[in-house]
Enzyme design. Sequence first.
Site, mmCIF file in Angstrom:
data_model
loop_
_atom_site.group_PDB
_atom_site.id
_atom_site.type_symbol
_atom_site.label_atom_id
_atom_site.label_comp_id
_atom_site.label_asym_id
_atom_site.label_seq_id
_atom_site.Cartn_x
_atom_site.Cartn_y
_atom_site.Cartn_z
ATOM 1 N N SER A 17 0.839 -1.197 0.000
ATOM 2 C CA SER A 17 0.000 0.000 0.000
ATOM 3 C C SER A 17 0.873 1.247 0.000
ATOM 4 O O SER A 17 2.081 1.171 0.213
ATOM 5 C CB SER A 17 -0.944 -0.011 1.199
ATOM 6 O OG SER A 17 -0.220 -0.118 2.399
ATOM 7 N N CYS A 18 0.229 2.380 -0.247
ATOM 8 C CA CYS A 18 0.904 3.667 -0.351
ATOM 9 C C CYS A 18 1.851 3.867 0.838
ATOM 10 O O CYS A 18 1.464 3.581 1.963
ATOM 11 C CB CYS A 18 -0.159 4.771 -0.385
ATOM 12 S SG CYS A 18 0.528 6.410 -0.617
ATOM 13 N N PRO A 19 3.066 4.289 0.597
ATOM 14 C CA PRO A 19 3.644 4.772 -0.654
ATOM 15 C C PRO A 19 4.490 3.738 -1.395
ATOM 16 O O PRO A 19 5.173 4.078 -2.351
ATOM 17 C CB PRO A 19 4.529 5.926 -0.182
ATOM 18 C CG PRO A 19 5.097 5.411 1.116
ATOM 19 C CD PRO A 19 3.942 4.616 1.743
ATOM 20 N N ASP A 44 -3.348 -1.958 -4.896
ATOM 21 C CA ASP A 44 -3.738 -0.738 -4.192
ATOM 22 C C ASP A 44 -4.408 0.202 -5.186
ATOM 23 O O ASP A 44 -3.762 0.680 -6.117
ATOM 24 C CB ASP A 44 -2.507 -0.090 -3.567
ATOM 25 C CG ASP A 44 -2.807 1.214 -2.845
ATOM 26 O OD1 ASP A 44 -3.996 1.541 -2.670
ATOM 27 O OD2 ASP A 44 -1.850 1.911 -2.464
#
Length: 81
Positions: A17-19, A44
């Site tokens: 997931s981010c980042p 994501d």
Amino acid sequence: MNAEFDIAETLDVKGASCPMPVIKTKQAVDGLAAGEVLEVVATDSGSVSDIAGWAEGTPDVELLDQAEDGDVFTHYVRKTE
């Protein structure tokens, strides 16, 4: 997946997931030669806007295409320099 591009490398960031998808994409692009295309496969949904924004703000990168297949998002990024 997309026969339009000659894929030099595929980066699988599914589950990240981010980042992390953007960080891993940058690292992979740094290892490419000019003109080569990186295929990034992610789960994501935020990667769609994150990778597009990153590519737009990065002078030596071109976002060629993005595709969605269920919960999998595929991005095609070319190193231009």
